[in-house]
Design an enzyme around this catalytic site. Structure first.
Site, PDB file in Angstrom:
ATOM      1  N   ALA A 127     -43.745 101.705  16.628  1.00 29.16           N
ATOM      2  CA  ALA A 127     -43.036 100.468  16.876  1.00 29.16           C
ATOM      3  C   ALA A 127     -43.475  99.517  15.660  1.00 29.16           C
ATOM      4  O   ALA A 127     -44.320  99.755  14.984  1.00 29.16           O
ATOM      5  CB  ALA A 127     -43.365  99.744  18.056  1.00 29.16           C
ATOM      6  N   SER A 174     -38.592 104.510  17.176  1.00 23.30           N
ATOM      7  CA  SER A 174     -38.968 103.732  18.653  1.00 23.30           C
ATOM      8  C   SER A 174     -37.808 102.825  19.115  1.00 23.30           C
ATOM      9  O   SER A 174     -37.235 102.045  18.117  1.00 23.30           O
ATOM     10  CB  SER A 174     -40.283 103.073  18.538  1.00 23.30           C
ATOM     11  OG  SER A 174     -40.526 101.957  19.474  1.00 23.30           O
ATOM     12  N   GLN A 177     -36.415 107.335  20.408  1.00 20.26           N
ATOM     13  CA  GLN A 177     -37.480 107.276  21.376  1.00 20.26           C
ATOM     14  C   GLN A 177     -36.881 106.313  22.508  1.00 20.26           C
ATOM     15  O   GLN A 177     -36.831 105.095  21.707  1.00 20.26           O
ATOM     16  CB  GLN A 177     -39.009 107.118  20.871  1.00 20.26           C
ATOM     17  CG  GLN A 177     -39.961 106.764  21.898  1.00 20.26           C
ATOM     18  CD  GLN A 177     -40.116 105.448  22.422  1.00 20.26           C
ATOM     19  OE1 GLN A 177     -39.786 104.307  21.669  1.00 20.26           O
ATOM     20  NE2 GLN A 177     -40.578 104.953  23.639  1.00 20.26           N
ATOM     21  N   TYR A 214     -37.891 103.601  25.522  1.00 22.88           N
ATOM     22  CA  TYR A 214     -38.464 103.095  26.676  1.00 22.88           C
ATOM     23  C   TYR A 214     -37.324 102.468  27.424  1.00 22.88           C
ATOM     24  O   TYR A 214     -36.625 101.684  27.477  1.00 22.88           O
ATOM     25  CB  TYR A 214     -39.440 101.902  25.970  1.00 22.88           C
ATOM     26  CG  TYR A 214     -40.546 102.143  25.393  1.00 22.88           C
ATOM     27  CD1 TYR A 214     -41.461 102.882  26.053  1.00 22.88           C
ATOM     28  CD2 TYR A 214     -40.797 101.812  23.925  1.00 22.88           C
ATOM     29  CE1 TYR A 214     -42.586 103.101  25.687  1.00 22.88           C
ATOM     30  CE2 TYR A 214     -42.055 102.006  23.788  1.00 22.88           C
ATOM     31  CZ  TYR A 214     -42.979 102.574  24.279  1.00 22.88           C
ATOM     32  OH  TYR A 214     -44.086 102.935  23.712  1.00 22.88           O
ATOM     33  N   THR A 233     -40.329 108.464  26.544  1.00 22.47           N
ATOM     34  CA  THR A 233     -41.551 108.250  26.960  1.00 22.47           C
ATOM     35  C   THR A 233     -42.097 107.911  28.229  1.00 22.47           C
ATOM     36  O   THR A 233     -41.534 107.038  28.808  1.00 22.47           O
ATOM     37  CB  THR A 233     -42.195 106.976  26.009  1.00 22.47           C
ATOM     38  OG1 THR A 233     -41.914 107.167  24.652  1.00 22.47           O
ATOM     39  CG2 THR A 233     -43.606 106.686  26.160  1.00 22.47           C
ATOM     40  N   LYS A 241     -41.828 112.583  26.392  1.00 25.42           N
ATOM     41  CA  LYS A 241     -43.093 112.361  25.624  1.00 25.42           C
ATOM     42  C   LYS A 241     -44.323 111.628  26.364  1.00 25.42           C
ATOM     43  O   LYS A 241     -44.196 110.716  26.975  1.00 25.42           O
ATOM     44  CB  LYS A 241     -42.838 111.476  24.451  1.00 25.42           C
ATOM     45  CG  LYS A 241     -44.101 111.020  23.426  1.00 25.42           C
ATOM     46  CD  LYS A 241     -43.534 110.389  22.054  1.00 25.42           C
ATOM     47  CE  LYS A 241     -44.945 110.019  21.306  1.00 25.42           C
ATOM     48  NZ  LYS A 241     -45.451 108.867  22.240  1.00 25.42           N
ATOM     49  N   HIS A 244     -50.688 109.445  23.661  1.00 21.85           N
ATOM     50  CA  HIS A 244     -50.375 108.179  23.182  1.00 21.85           C
ATOM     51  C   HIS A 244     -51.046 107.655  22.028  1.00 21.85           C
ATOM     52  O   HIS A 244     -51.227 106.296  22.108  1.00 21.85           O
ATOM     53  CB  HIS A 244     -49.865 107.178  24.499  1.00 21.85           C
ATOM     54  CG  HIS A 244     -48.702 106.125  24.143  1.00 21.85           C
ATOM     55  ND1 HIS A 244     -47.487 106.342  24.873  1.00 21.85           N
ATOM     56  CD2 HIS A 244     -48.632 105.023  23.058  1.00 21.85           C
ATOM     57  CE1 HIS A 244     -46.593 105.392  24.199  1.00 21.85           C
ATOM     58  NE2 HIS A 244     -47.513 104.698  23.376  1.00 21.85           N
ATOM     59  N   ASP A 254     -49.145 115.678  19.679  1.00 18.99           N
ATOM     60  CA  ASP A 254     -49.411 114.374  18.514  1.00 18.99           C
ATOM     61  C   ASP A 254     -50.749 113.994  19.047  1.00 18.99           C
ATOM     62  O   ASP A 254     -51.124 114.082  20.117  1.00 18.99           O
ATOM     63  CB  ASP A 254     -48.571 113.374  18.181  1.00 18.99           C
ATOM     64  CG  ASP A 254     -48.102 112.402  19.597  1.00 18.99           C
ATOM     65  OD1 ASP A 254     -48.975 112.479  20.420  1.00 18.99           O
ATOM     66  OD2 ASP A 254     -47.445 111.738  19.481  1.00 18.99           O
ATOM     67  N   GLY A 255     -51.616 113.410  18.344  1.00 18.19           N
ATOM     68  CA  GLY A 255     -52.822 112.579  18.598  1.00 18.19           C
ATOM     69  C   GLY A 255     -54.184 113.096  17.626  1.00 18.19           C
ATOM     70  O   GLY A 255     -54.476 114.401  17.899  1.00 18.19           O
ATOM     71  N   GLY A 256     -54.509 112.477  16.849  1.00 17.11           N
ATOM     72  CA  GLY A 256     -55.686 112.894  16.024  1.00 17.11           C
ATOM     73  C   GLY A 256     -55.148 113.972  14.766  1.00 17.11           C
ATOM     74  O   GLY A 256     -56.211 114.156  14.189  1.00 17.11           O
ATOM     75  N   GLY A 291     -49.052 110.245  13.228  1.00 19.50           N
ATOM     76  CA  GLY A 291     -48.809 108.697  13.535  1.00 19.50           C
ATOM     77  C   GLY A 291     -49.719 107.900  12.590  1.00 19.50           C
ATOM     78  O   GLY A 291     -49.126 107.618  11.525  1.00 19.50           O
ATOM     79  N   ARG A 292     -50.903 107.536  12.811  1.00 19.04           N
ATOM     80  CA  ARG A 292     -51.416 106.617  12.053  1.00 19.04           C
ATOM     81  C   ARG A 292     -51.406 106.655  10.456  1.00 19.04           C
ATOM     82  O   ARG A 292     -51.104 105.991   9.677  1.00 19.04           O
ATOM     83  CB  ARG A 292     -52.790 106.272  12.448  1.00 19.04           C
ATOM     84  CG  ARG A 292     -52.957 105.623  13.817  1.00 19.04           C
ATOM     85  CD  ARG A 292     -54.459 105.575  14.433  1.00 19.04           C
ATOM     86  NE  ARG A 292     -54.563 104.957  15.550  1.00 19.04           N
ATOM     87  CZ  ARG A 292     -54.318 105.425  16.843  1.00 19.04           C
ATOM     88  NH1 ARG A 292     -54.065 106.710  17.139  1.00 19.04           N
ATOM     89  NH2 ARG A 292     -54.385 104.760  18.076  1.00 19.04           N
TER      90      ARG A 292
END
Lengths: 362, 362, 362, 362
Positions: free
Chosen positions: C85, C112, C134, C136, C162, C234, C258, C289-291, C312-313
């Site tokens: 977001a 998002s 995505q 919500y 999500t 997701k 998440h 995803d994640g890490g 992501g990040r």
């Protein structure tokens, strides 16, 4: 309550820290360091942290009795002071202070061939013991024999033959600190006593190691031929060697990696203990040293099959800070904490300590 | 005892620290770093810490013999100097200093296609060896052939074909330090020698990698067709590739993750060793490098099936600090410590080192 | 080579550090933090370090092709930009910059419901995509329907629902940093769009959670009834939910915790992946995803069954430092490194990446 | 929203840090420290990190109900305030503040024999409870009886007999901080109340421990004979003792290592929980305390079989910072986070929390 030497240093970490300030740097390098990268030194401590204790409750523990028998002799706790060389370097009272403290506590103490005080001086300081004599084989067996005979005459009640030093370990940090194990450090048992030596620098395709590297299992027959004292082998870490010690009718073995000072990477003493104790513990007495600091450590080692548990560096810290009186106080405090730990696990006697007291941490 | 180059740096950590001060930062970035996040670099060290050694006692170890045979040739220790490029960047003596030191120690050394000194200069510096030549395949096979023929003429006794660099690994930290593996760094084997290259930046849906990425197992037939030297494949980590090397009648393989410099996340060399050695160790010779620092590491690797154990970064540290003489001293010290470690595990000969010497730490 | 936005920040750690300096503290708190004690945030990274890669050699990898198909559409790499977001908070170019970068790289990007730019603006910025929307769920389904219809009209080719935010996670550190997910942060999709909300403070024996906590599996029928776009769930971490997604004929799922921002203590995404991919991977597409930070991470995730791997990040770090051009450069660099890693494991095509590429670190 | 006491300390780490500044150092030493080397203190926290939670999605969680029954009485959350002594040392409101906060939150609280406020004062402060009374056996049973009768008269609805303190643990760090558990610290239940005592210093071959070390399982019959209140044993860590508690028809047990303050090295409470809950959980109620900080911890403990989960140090931190109102706020925040965590794992009621909610981290 009167002032005591260790008062004001309530935790073991305090004691260690203050000891570091009290002794010369080169001696501290001798006391604290291990072989190589100190993997085995650290492994000794790490091994205890893989076990947890299983408290038991409502067991009526008003009276907790630490008395044990080591080779048939009653002592007030299943502890022993491990043999450590050069104790006057740590404090002027040296081995005599340690011996008196152990005698007062009715705890077994073992003194090194490389003691600062002569074995006779130590015996005079603490005549009733119990004391054992640790033997480093000498290049000539006649000199080993002299030491054994002197020990026997002075009332040492067992011989502890160190078998894990055919050659001295690689002690980078000790040497970096300026401490060499050689004739430069005075010892009490006579100028002829030869300490273990490093491997020589390379001189061709093979290394010729110092004479006492020649020892094999036959040496035990030689020892039996010159003394009727019980013989304990110190420095066993493999099941094979433990079995062989049993077959040679040794009275005991010390499961030990020499405080992490000999073979870097050698297994932690505690890791080696359970299988050995299970296999030969009914034939001979199995002791352990290495990484023992607190009462919980003692309890874990006893639960895993040790008949008695050896203390090394903490004894020297206490000696450095408070002389013999410091050692007495440390032993007293450790015994009290051991009684507490037994009460908290519902054990009133040493004989009640069994394998169900501990479990692997998941 | 006379002054020696490494005197005053008693521990390996000292040596590393001083080396860091001696070499330019960009060269240090080349020496020390690994690919990506350096997971494999660290994994190489961590793998050794999962094993402990099992000392054995009373084994009569007065005479410890490190002699081994590598591809039939006797050497004074089961060690080798791993191939490392650009050694004059580290010290003016460069490969010639290293070669002389290894020759004096009768230890195998391997020199890189990307050596600072030409392979002929290295051969002249240490004519009796043993020396092997490491080959990076060249874009044109004719150039690879020239290198092989030069090596054969100069008395290199085996070819080490590096197979884990079809493309250069992602070396962020090396690049951040200002060191690029390209024509900007002088090499001795001629201006036409092409170092491995990074993958090109993206230019469409597929990546066209540098020419030597084209190599497949057929390349081994090409190599055989131009040389009768034994061929060793360096950079094997999978059982499948080890088996295939055996089926292609390679004389040996080096289990290696290229010092953690190629594929970040690749398995530690030592972790890959046991299964490979067990499976193909009777068909070809299995060597290993990566993370070896001390005698205990060497012993662990030998016990897990290595025929010889390679040394990388410590050689460069010693070179940086003491030139060739520093390398000689490091090799001498390592051999002495290896003899000590063998004595402490009751091994008098390399052939006595077996799987029972080690155990997993619980 | 011309100057590029990320030049001078050669390692990912550099990029992260510089990004931290570029964005306001409160936004950094939004980007970087996780729920609670950040156990799941750290677990995401730790999970990758439990696997090692198995290099393969001599495989002729001159041409490495990263092309993959995601829901039937060809992309230039099995990657996707995870929905995040408020991207204009990170950099003025916001989602439009990211969309252009992903489009140029022919990499899937997901945007998002809470994008700073409206979904139409994003579509105009990168009309050819591929882009997914995505969703919500909104308190009133009519509003969800409006969003879906707008996305469909603007050429988004799939809906990503999500499902792991029935209520917003407990994000202490984000809140401590001064960032609240509420109407105070401008979003592009209209003033009526409602972000997920925290649980209300306690008001009696039960908690009445926000409206979208009411969603159950029936919501999927509702979604199908208003759109023919493929639907991806997701935020799946359990095998039970993955199976149920398959039974509900979902086109795909994203195995995700998440980014460690929802349930502190939730399993690492990568830890959940293998069993899920094995069980339902032939029925629907499984993403993760994640890490994920580096090419080695991507390779591990693909080997464990992911069809595509989300970022992501790192995308936000690159956006912060270099705007859309920074994201393009990061994606290009990651693709190049992925091609390198494939070459080093002997894979020429994505389809050749299989379970044998990885192994547990012992 | 009005200002609340803990506002500005958004994370638990903040709360702990500020509490450290608010209370005198000697009291902080009392609150925070553990026995010996604090292995069990740390183990309590580490144990939670070995489990991960399994989120479940699309479960319609608009309404989450934390209500539970403890010994048949409905409470608003499956939590309890663990018994902790001397709460006025932490904040002038002491136990009365805590009692009011718990009563407001409809959460069970347990008060110590060694409370600063008398048990009657606590009862007056929070008359509707639910409150339990924790009993330290007194040297003379008549004094224990007086305490029990007073508790019964004041509306305490159960007796919690602490069984893991036959003798006080070895608390080096607490003592180093200047806090002694003895008559120097005022307590509210009368001058005659005797706190647990350390083992005496050594006085011969056996230790005579304080009188309440004499307790055995027979004490439970004595307790039953003087009170009809349910009896809970606190401090059980072994399956054997748990079974025995069941055979003695106890209404409940608290699986606990006394916050790591009694036997250093004792198993983590959480590690002991699953086997105990599985074995006796259908016969009596099993509670747990030790290391619980966040909602995720609570959820893990419930999933592993706890009927209710105890809070210790965080209650004191909140008390230190905000008095009773601080405790209320902490309990409210924890409940809200627990509702969130339940929603994220698809649980609407406490009864839906089962073993499938957690899994070991690989």
């Amino acid at each position: 309550m009167t002032h005591t030497p260790l008062q004001g240093f309530p935790t073991l970490a305090d004691l260690e820290r203050v000891a570091a300030e009290r002794v010369p740097d080169r001696v501290w390098a001798y006391i604290q360091t291990g072989a190589g990268e100190e993997r085995s030194l650290e492994a000794n401590r790490a091994a205890f942290r893989r076990w947890s204790l299983r408290p038991r409750v409502l067991s009526d523990v008003t009276s907790v009795d630490l008395r044990s028998r080591i080779l048939g002799r009653e002592v007030d706790a299943p502890l022993f002071v491990a043999p450590m060389a050069y104790q006057r370097e740590v404090h002027p009272e040296g081995e005599e202070g340690v011996a008196r403290a152990a005698e007062d506590a009715r705890v077994l103490s073992i003194f090194s061939t490389l003691s600062s005080a002569s074995l006779e001086e130590i015996a005079r300081a603490a005549p009733s013991g119990p004391r054992w004599f640790q033997l480093y084989l000498q290049p000539e067996f006649a000199r080993s024999r002299e030491l054994v005979e002197r020990a026997e005459r002075s009332g040492y009640s067992a011989l502890v033959l160190t078998v894990d030093v055919p050659v001295l370990g690689v002690r980078d940090r000790q040497e970096a600190g300026g401490f060499a194990i050689d004739a430069s450090v005075p010892t009490g048992n006579g100028p002829g006593v030869v300490p273990p030596a490093r491997a020589p620098s390379f001189r061709g395709p093979t290394y010729e190691l110092p004479a006492n590297a020649a020892a094999n299992w036959g040496i035990l027959d030689d020892l039996r031929s010159i003394s009727r004292l019980p013989v304990i082998l110190k420095g066993i870490l493999s099941l094979e060697d433990a079995r062989r010690a049993a077959r040679h009718s040794m009275e005991g073995i010390v499961v030990s990696n020499h405080g992490g000072r000999q073979l870097d990477g050698a297994a932690a003493s505690l890791d080696a203990l359970p299988a050995i104790a299970e296999e030969v513990g009914s034939t001979l007495e199995v002791y352990v040293d290495g990484g023992v600091r607190r009462a919980s450590d003692v309890l874990i080692a006893l639960a895993l099959g040790a008949k008695a548990v050896g203390l090394g560096r903490p004894i020297l810290w206490a000696l450095a800070v408070g002389g013999g009186e410091g050692v007495r106080e440390y032993l007293s405090s450790l015994s009290r904490d051991l009684a507490t730990a037994m009460a908290l696990t519902g054990r009133r006697q040493i004989a009640e300590i069994d394998r169900t007291l501990v479990q692997r941490i998941p």
